[in-house]
Design a protein around this motif. Sequence first.
Motif, PDB file in Angstrom:
ATOM      1  N   ARG A 551       0.832  -1.210   0.000  1.00 58.95           N
ATOM      2  CA  ARG A 551       0.000   0.000   0.000  1.00 58.95           C
ATOM      3  C   ARG A 551       0.866   1.260   0.000  1.00 58.95           C
ATOM      4  O   ARG A 551       1.559   1.563   0.951  1.00 58.95           O
ATOM      5  CB  ARG A 551      -0.903  -0.026   1.227  1.00 58.95           C
ATOM      6  CG  ARG A 551      -1.815   1.174   1.395  1.00 58.95           C
ATOM      7  CD  ARG A 551      -2.555   1.040   2.710  1.00 58.95           C
ATOM      8  NE  ARG A 551      -3.451   2.157   2.960  1.00 58.95           N
ATOM      9  CZ  ARG A 551      -3.094   3.294   3.520  1.00 58.95           C
ATOM     10  NH1 ARG A 551      -1.827   3.481   3.884  1.00 58.95           N
ATOM     11  NH2 ARG A 551      -3.976   4.251   3.733  1.00 58.95           N
ATOM     12  N   TYR A 552       0.832   1.987  -1.106  1.00 60.76           N
ATOM     13  CA  TYR A 552       1.529   3.257  -1.292  1.00 60.76           C
ATOM     14  C   TYR A 552       3.036   3.147  -1.054  1.00 60.76           C
ATOM     15  O   TYR A 552       3.658   4.079  -0.542  1.00 60.76           O
ATOM     16  CB  TYR A 552       0.911   4.348  -0.407  1.00 60.76           C
ATOM     17  CG  TYR A 552      -0.550   4.577  -0.691  1.00 60.76           C
ATOM     18  CD1 TYR A 552      -0.994   4.803  -1.985  1.00 60.76           C
ATOM     19  CD2 TYR A 552      -1.487   4.539   0.336  1.00 60.76           C
ATOM     20  CE1 TYR A 552      -2.336   4.983  -2.253  1.00 60.76           C
ATOM     21  CE2 TYR A 552      -2.836   4.725   0.084  1.00 60.76           C
ATOM     22  CZ  TYR A 552      -3.259   4.939  -1.223  1.00 60.76           C
ATOM     23  OH  TYR A 552      -4.596   5.124  -1.488  1.00 60.76           O
ATOM     24  N   THR A 553       3.606   2.008  -1.406  1.00 62.33           N
ATOM     25  CA  THR A 553       5.064   1.917  -1.453  1.00 62.33           C
ATOM     26  C   THR A 553       5.543   2.599  -2.729  1.00 62.33           C
ATOM     27  O   THR A 553       4.759   2.878  -3.645  1.00 62.33           O
ATOM     28  CB  THR A 553       5.520   0.449  -1.453  1.00 62.33           C
ATOM     29  OG1 THR A 553       4.894  -0.238  -2.535  1.00 62.33           O
ATOM     30  CG2 THR A 553       5.150  -0.229  -0.139  1.00 62.33           C
ATOM     31  N   PHE A 554       6.852   2.863  -2.803  1.00 59.64           N
ATOM     32  CA  PHE A 554       7.373   3.488  -4.008  1.00 59.64           C
ATOM     33  C   PHE A 554       7.339   2.490  -5.163  1.00 59.64           C
ATOM     34  O   PHE A 554       7.896   1.399  -5.075  1.00 59.64           O
ATOM     35  CB  PHE A 554       8.814   3.964  -3.801  1.00 59.64           C
ATOM     36  CG  PHE A 554       9.439   4.463  -5.083  1.00 59.64           C
ATOM     37  CD1 PHE A 554       9.032   5.661  -5.640  1.00 59.64           C
ATOM     38  CD2 PHE A 554      10.393   3.715  -5.741  1.00 59.64           C
ATOM     39  CE1 PHE A 554       9.595   6.115  -6.826  1.00 59.64           C
ATOM     40  CE2 PHE A 554      10.956   4.156  -6.927  1.00 59.64           C
ATOM     41  CZ  PHE A 554      10.555   5.370  -7.468  1.00 59.64           C
ATOM     42  N   GLN A 555       6.662   2.885  -6.218  1.00 59.41           N
ATOM     43  CA  GLN A 555       6.596   2.061  -7.418  1.00 59.41           C
ATOM     44  C   GLN A 555       6.726   2.993  -8.622  1.00 59.41           C
ATOM     45  O   GLN A 555       5.875   3.848  -8.839  1.00 59.41           O
ATOM     46  CB  GLN A 555       5.280   1.285  -7.478  1.00 59.41           C
ATOM     47  CG  GLN A 555       5.062   0.421  -6.252  1.00 59.41           C
ATOM     48  CD  GLN A 555       4.278  -0.829  -6.571  1.00 59.41           C
ATOM     49  OE1 GLN A 555       4.191  -1.250  -7.709  1.00 59.41           O
ATOM     50  NE2 GLN A 555       3.714  -1.422  -5.535  1.00 59.41           N
ATOM     51  N   PRO A 556       7.783   2.857  -9.391  1.00 60.12           N
ATOM     52  CA  PRO A 556       7.986   3.744 -10.545  1.00 60.12           C
ATOM     53  C   PRO A 556       6.798   3.680 -11.498  1.00 60.12           C
ATOM     54  O   PRO A 556       6.234   2.617 -11.757  1.00 60.12           O
ATOM     55  CB  PRO A 556       9.252   3.182 -11.196  1.00 60.12           C
ATOM     56  CG  PRO A 556       9.942   2.434 -10.108  1.00 60.12           C
ATOM     57  CD  PRO A 556       8.862   1.883  -9.240  1.00 60.12           C
ATOM     58  N   GLY A 557       6.405   4.834 -11.991  1.00 61.01           N
ATOM     59  CA  GLY A 557       5.328   4.903 -12.966  1.00 61.01           C
ATOM     60  C   GLY A 557       3.945   5.042 -12.374  1.00 61.01           C
ATOM     61  O   GLY A 557       2.984   5.285 -13.101  1.00 61.01           O
ATOM     62  N   VAL A 558       3.817   4.886 -11.044  1.00 56.56           N
ATOM     63  CA  VAL A 558       2.498   5.019 -10.429  1.00 56.56           C
ATOM     64  C   VAL A 558       2.131   6.485 -10.269  1.00 56.56           C
ATOM     65  O   VAL A 558       1.058   6.924 -10.648  1.00 56.56           O
ATOM     66  CB  VAL A 558       2.461   4.290  -9.074  1.00 56.56           C
ATOM     67  CG1 VAL A 558       1.177   4.594  -8.324  1.00 56.56           C
ATOM     68  CG2 VAL A 558       2.598   2.791  -9.285  1.00 56.56           C
ATOM     69  N   SER A 559       3.024   7.267  -9.683  1.00 56.69           N
ATOM     70  CA  SER A 559       2.774   8.688  -9.467  1.00 56.69           C
ATOM     71  C   SER A 559       4.092   9.359  -9.143  1.00 56.69           C
ATOM     72  O   SER A 559       4.981   8.763  -8.523  1.00 56.69           O
ATOM     73  CB  SER A 559       1.780   8.902  -8.319  1.00 56.69           C
ATOM     74  OG  SER A 559       1.733  10.267  -7.957  1.00 56.69           O
ATOM     75  N   SER A 560       4.220  10.627  -9.529  1.00 53.91           N
ATOM     76  CA  SER A 560       5.416  11.376  -9.151  1.00 53.91           C
ATOM     77  C   SER A 560       5.441  11.679  -7.664  1.00 53.91           C
ATOM     78  O   SER A 560       6.454  12.127  -7.134  1.00 53.91           O
ATOM     79  CB  SER A 560       5.471  12.685  -9.949  1.00 53.91           C
ATOM     80  OG  SER A 560       4.294  13.454  -9.735  1.00 53.91           O
ATOM     81  N   LEU A 561       4.332  11.416  -6.977  1.00 50.38           N
ATOM     82  CA  LEU A 561       4.276  11.596  -5.532  1.00 50.38           C
ATOM     83  C   LEU A 561       4.552  10.314  -4.766  1.00 50.38           C
ATOM     84  O   LEU A 561       4.493  10.310  -3.534  1.00 50.38           O
ATOM     85  CB  LEU A 561       2.888  12.124  -5.128  1.00 50.38           C
ATOM     86  CG  LEU A 561       2.623  13.619  -5.345  1.00 50.38           C
ATOM     87  CD1 LEU A 561       1.151  13.912  -5.193  1.00 50.38           C
ATOM     88  CD2 LEU A 561       3.425  14.453  -4.381  1.00 50.38           C
ATOM     89  N   SER A 562       4.833   9.221  -5.452  1.00 47.57           N
ATOM     90  CA  SER A 562       4.938   7.941  -4.763  1.00 47.57           C
ATOM     91  C   SER A 562       6.123   7.896  -3.804  1.00 47.57           C
ATOM     92  O   SER A 562       6.095   7.157  -2.815  1.00 47.57           O
ATOM     93  CB  SER A 562       5.028   6.786  -5.767  1.00 47.57           C
ATOM     94  OG  SER A 562       6.172   6.912  -6.584  1.00 47.57           O
ATOM     95  N   THR A 563       7.174   8.681  -4.045  1.00 45.09           N
ATOM     96  CA  THR A 563       8.277   8.728  -3.078  1.00 45.09           C
ATOM     97  C   THR A 563       7.822   9.389  -1.784  1.00 45.09           C
ATOM     98  O   THR A 563       8.219   8.972  -0.684  1.00 45.09           O
ATOM     99  CB  THR A 563       9.472   9.496  -3.663  1.00 45.09           C
ATOM    100  OG1 THR A 563       9.032  10.779  -4.139  1.00 45.09           O
ATOM    101  CG2 THR A 563      10.092   8.741  -4.818  1.00 45.09           C
TER     102      THR A 563
END
Length: 690
Positions: A551-563
Amino acid sequence: MGRYAVGFAALVVVCVSMAVAAASLRARLLPDWRGAPARLAEFVLGLALLIAILEALGAIGLFRLAPILAVCLAAAVALRVWSARTAGRRDGAANGPRPATAAAVAVALIVAGVVIAEWAVPTLASYDIGIRSLDSLWYHLPWAASFAQTGRVTSLRFTDVEYLTAFYPATAELLHGLGIVLLGRDTLSPAINLGWLSLSLLAAWCIGSPRGLGPATLTGAALALATPMMRISQAGTAANDTSGVFFLLAAVAVVANADVLDQGSTAPLAVAAIAAGLAVSVKLSLLAPVLALTVGTIILARRGRRGRAAATWIPAFALAAGYWYLRNLLAVGNPLPWAGLGVLPTPAAPLQQHTGFAIVHYATDTHIWTRFFAPGLASGLGPWWVAALAAAVLGPLLCVVGRSQRTAQMLGFVALASLAAYLVTPETAAGPAGDPAGFAFNLRYAAPGLTLALAVTPLAPRLDGALARLVTLAVLALLLTATLAEDRLWNPGYVAAGIVVGVAALALLGAGVALARRPPSRVAMVGGAVAVLAAVAVTGYAGERHYLRGRYTFQPGVSSLSTLWAWARSVHHARIGLVGTFGGFFSYPLFGLDDSNRVQYIADHGPDGSFTPIRTCRAWRTAVNAGHYRFVVTTPARNPWNPHVLGYSPEGAWTSSSPAARLVFRHVADRQPISVFAIAGLLDPVTCPS
C-alpha cells in the motif's frame, strides 16, 4: 492479528445486527414481500438504519468502535422484540411477480458474474498498490479517515482551495470511515464498490421481476455499469457514483413492486422514499432523477390517495436526505453553498465556479462535439456507444408513448428526465470556457440516468411478447459483450484472479437462488454460515497483510508523488500540514499506513465557508504555529486544467527560512518540487524574509 480479529468480529456484529433489524422492519412494514424484492427492501432498511446510527453518533463525537457496536446491538434487539410483538403476517398478495424462465435466470447469473469479474481486476490492483484515483485521494478517503480519527462527522473538511468539496454530502464516505473504525485500517475500502455493484444488479433485477423481466432489466443495468467510465472510475476506488446508482435503482424497484405486492399500502412508498433520500445524501447530481421519481410516484397514486402518498413520501425522503444539507445550513447559512440565489451566503469564488459548465452550454458548438464529446463518449461508453445511447433513449420513450402499465410509463418518464437532467448538470463539461477537458472524466455523472434508462427498456409494452423479450435480452447481452470485449478493461496481470472472483460470485449467486427455492434445515444453514465466515476471516487476514505490504510503497510509474507516499508509511500519529493544490489532490497516502496521521490543508478560513490561499509569510507562519504540526509538506500550486503550468507557491521558502524548520525530504519529479519539513518549534513571524 489481534487487532484484525477484533475488527473482523466487530464487522460481523454490525452486519448481523443490521440484518436482524432490517428483517424485523421488513416483516413489520412489508409482510407480504418474498424473494428478491424482500431482500432488496431489507438492504435498504438495514443501510438506512446503519447510516442513521452513524450520523447520530458522529454528530456528538461518538463515531467510535464501542458506541457503534453498542447501538447496533441495541437497535437489533429492540426492533426484533417490537416486530415479534406487533407484526401480523398476512396471506400472500393476490398478484405475485411473474417467474422468469430458468434459461433467462442462468443468463442473468452469468451476466452478474462477468461484470463482477471485470470490476475485480482493478480492485485487485488496488489491493496490490493502494487506491490511486484522483477523487479518492483528494477528498473521499481523507474524509473517511478524519471521521475515524476525530469521532465527529459534521465538521467541514477542506482538502484544497480550488473547489467547494467540503460541502458535498458524505454518506458513502461515512461507510468507508466505518470500515476504518472497525478494522483500524482502510482494508475494506478497495472492495466496497464491488458490494455496491452487486446491490445495484439486485435492484435492477427487482425492477423487472414483477413482470418476469428480471434477467433483462439486470442485463440492461449491467451494460451501463460495465462501461469503461464506470469500471475505471469506480472499481477498486472510493468514488461514490455506484452507491448513488444503487439507491436510485432501489427506490425505482420498490415502486415497481409496490403495485403487485402491496396494493393500497403506503409502506412501500416510505421504503422507496428512504432509498431516494439516501441517493441524494450520497451525491448532489442525483437530485434531478430523484425529484422526477418523487413527482411521478405521487402522480401515479390513485385519485384520492395522492395527498396520502405525498404525506408519506416527503417526510421519509427529507429524513433520509437532509443530514448533510442541514450541516451546511448550520455551518454557513446555506444548504447548497454553490448557489446563493442572490440572498443566501456563498463562499468566495474558487476555480469551480468558473469552470463548472454543463453540456448544454456547448449544445450548438460542433467543434466541441467533434473534439471533446464524441471521443469522450467513445472512450467512456465503448465502441458501440451510439447503439447503447439509442437503446437508453428508445426504451424509455416506448414506455412513455405506448399503452403500457402506468408504473412502466412513469418509470420511462423518470429515465428520460434523468438523461435530460444530465445535460444541464454543472461540471458535466467542466473546464475553462471553450475547453471542456473534464467531460470524459465526469461522464460518470450520466451513470444514474443511463443505468436506469437501460434497466427500464425491457418494460416497454411493444417488447412484452415472448419473442420480443428474447430479442431484447439478446440485444442487451450483445451490447454488453461488445463492451466487455475491450482489451483495456482487462489488465493482464489480474485477469486470472478476476475470473476466480467472478466464478466465486457466480457460485454464491447460484447457491442463493437454489436455497431460495428449497431452503435447507436451520442446522445446515448455521453450519454453512460458520464455514463461510471462517473462510472469509482467514482469506481476509492474508489479504490484509498483502495489502499493507504494498500500500503506497514506491513504485515507478504510479505517481510522481509515490516517493512522498512511501515516506509517509513510516510516520504514525503525527500532525501533518499540507499546502499546494498539486499535493492537495493526492493527499490521502499522507495519513500513513494505519490512517493515524492527522493531515490538514493549510489555508485561510474566511467568512461564509471561504477557504483561500494564505498570501503573506507572517500569516503563513502564524497558521503553522496554530496547527502544532510535526511536519509541513509543501507542493506547487497547479491549475488542474493546465497541469504543466505551475503557480506561485512561496510556502516552501517561508518555511525553510526559519531555524525551527528542518528539511527532511525533497523530491522533484516532472518539475514538481515537493518538500517535507520537520517543525521543531515556533516559526517566528517577525523574522520573515522580505
